[in-house]
Design an enzyme around this catalytic site. Structure first.
Site, PDB file in Angstrom:
ATOM      1  N   ARG A   1      44.513  39.291  43.047  1.00 14.26           N
ATOM      2  CA  ARG A   1      43.407  39.898  43.772  1.00 14.26           C
ATOM      3  C   ARG A   1      42.730  40.880  42.822  1.00 14.26           C
ATOM      4  O   ARG A   1      43.376  41.477  41.958  1.00 14.26           O
ATOM      5  CB  ARG A   1      43.888  40.631  45.032  1.00 14.26           C
ATOM      6  CG  ARG A   1      44.342  39.719  46.160  1.00 14.26           C
ATOM      7  CD  ARG A   1      43.144  39.008  46.784  1.00 14.26           C
ATOM      8  NE  ARG A   1      43.506  38.270  47.982  1.00 14.26           N
ATOM      9  CZ  ARG A   1      43.858  36.996  48.009  1.00 14.26           C
ATOM     10  NH1 ARG A   1      43.959  36.329  46.864  1.00 14.26           N
ATOM     11  NH2 ARG A   1      44.132  36.388  49.150  1.00 14.26           N
TER      12      ARG A   1
ATOM     13  N   HIS B   1      36.549  32.888  42.241  1.00 20.75           N
ATOM     14  CA  HIS B   1      37.715  32.825  43.126  1.00 20.75           C
ATOM     15  C   HIS B   1      37.967  31.380  43.590  1.00 20.75           C
ATOM     16  O   HIS B   1      37.991  31.075  44.777  1.00 20.75           O
ATOM     17  CB  HIS B   1      37.537  33.752  44.327  1.00 20.75           C
ATOM     18  CG  HIS B   1      38.848  34.175  44.931  1.00 20.75           C
ATOM     19  ND1 HIS B   1      39.010  35.364  45.623  1.00 20.75           N
ATOM     20  CD2 HIS B   1      40.066  33.574  44.967  1.00 20.75           C
ATOM     21  CE1 HIS B   1      40.258  35.472  46.042  1.00 20.75           C
ATOM     22  NE2 HIS B   1      40.910  34.385  45.660  1.00 20.75           N
TER      23      HIS B   1
ATOM     24  N   GLU C   1      33.701  40.911  45.874  1.00 23.80           N
ATOM     25  CA  GLU C   1      33.370  39.486  45.819  1.00 23.80           C
ATOM     26  C   GLU C   1      32.357  39.136  46.903  1.00 23.80           C
ATOM     27  O   GLU C   1      32.550  39.511  48.056  1.00 23.80           O
ATOM     28  CB  GLU C   1      34.642  38.638  45.981  1.00 23.80           C
ATOM     29  CG  GLU C   1      35.627  38.821  44.835  1.00 23.80           C
ATOM     30  CD  GLU C   1      36.869  37.942  44.954  1.00 23.80           C
ATOM     31  OE1 GLU C   1      36.994  37.208  45.969  1.00 23.80           O
ATOM     32  OE2 GLU C   1      37.701  37.978  44.049  1.00 23.80           O
TER      33      GLU C   1
END
Length: 325
Positions: A237, A285, A266
């Site tokens: 993360r 991601h 994000e």
């Protein structure tokens, strides 16, 4: 009467049909300021939630008096307040194992792309700059037979170790809260303290869950310990890394390069300094983002949801089993 569930992630037809057979489904393409009022209205009678990324905390749960289960389409669950869900006797589930191999593939790809400067040199060719023989200024570094340090030796970490050890002949170091004797035996991995791993590894791969203990786990101190030839990749993360410290380490030559699949914010803002650095490989991601794996994750999450609503114990239960309370 079927239990009402709210789905807030687009599902493949086969998965949606599976959920609809057992539940009344209310679908939200996304939950934002335009849909929040409608979402909270439906939440009043919802017994299940199915999706990913939604922050499920005290505030939301106060609006969901009939909720029985929250099914995350993700292996990570830092969006869920597990203690609050336990207090209320609400089940929470995730989707471990389904994505292990796919994420491991992505991390090996990031390592190799950063080491051999693949995105940078791809742009070099496509922009018409390849007009003569290459010089050492364009060279990358070898990955094979180097030392890989894996921080977080869970199932995904082990899958990365397998690829690195057998595929690239790499020496494996790892840091984990507990020793993993299986990876030590199978992949000749060696346990190290975090400080030792940072000092010794040529490549460092961060794969820990985001918890209060792992927030900013890698910062100025850790980057200062790394070799100036080290390549750092993050597939956990974004908040597990101090991004300002990472920018500084790259600018100051404390480390050679980085590969990132995750960011603190994000989507990452377009003017983030990491995006302008040629020695940083960036991905949006996509660790588990293949069609096969995402369908498998959604199906697993749907099965968790349906079993929980049927009064059965889901296979990936994160909270206490309400039947045992």
């Amino acid at each position: 009467m079927k239990p009402k569930v709210i789905v807030y992630k687009k599902l493949e037809p086969v998965v949606l049909e599976y959920v609809q057979e057992a539940c009344e489904v209310v679908y939200f393409e996304k939950i934002d300021e335009n849909t929040a009022a409608a979402f909270y209205e439906e939440l009043k009678n919802a017994e299940g939630l199915l999706g990913s990324g939604l922050k499920v905390d005290h505030e939301l749960l106060e609006k969901a008096p009939h909720l029985k289960i929250v099914s995350n389409i993700s292996v990570g669950y830092d969006n869920l307040d597990i203690s609050e869900l336990n207090r209320r006797g609400i089940m929470a589930t995730n989707t471990p194992n389904v994505l292990n191999e796919t994420v491991a593939d992505t991390m090996i790809g990031l390592l190799l792309a950063a080491a051999r400067r693949i995105p940078e040199l791809d742009h070099y060719v496509k922009s018409g700059k390849w007009t003569s023989h290459l010089t050492p200024t364009h060279f990358g570094v070898d990955m094979h037979h180097k030392t890989l340090g894996i921080i977080g030796m869970g199932r995904i970490g082990a899958a990365i170790a397998k690829r690195a050890h057998f595929g690239f002949g790499m020496n494996i170091l790892y840091h984990n809260r507990t020793r993993n004797e299986e990876v030590e035996r199978t992949y000749m991995a060696t346990h190290r303290t975090l400080e030792e791993l940072c000092q010794e590894a040529d490549f460092i791969c961060l794969m820990v869950p985001l918890t209060p203990e792992t927030k900013n786990l890698i910062g100025e101190t850790e980057f200062a310990l790394m070799k100036n030839t080290a390549i750092f990749v993050n597939g956990s993360r974004g908040a597990t890394v101090d991004e300002e410290a990472l920018v500084g380490a790259l600018q100051n030559g404390q480390i050679l390069a980085a590969g990132l699949d995750v960011f603190v914010e994000e989507p990452v803002r377009h003017d983030h300094p990491l995006l302008s650095m040629p020695n940083v490989v960036t991905l949006p991601h996509i660790g588990s983002a293949t069609s096969e794996t995402r369908i498998g994750m959604a199906q697993f999450a749907a099965e968790n949801l349906v079993l929980g609503l049927q009064g059965k114990k889901p296979p990936a239960l994160l909270t206490q089993d309400p039947s045992n309370r």
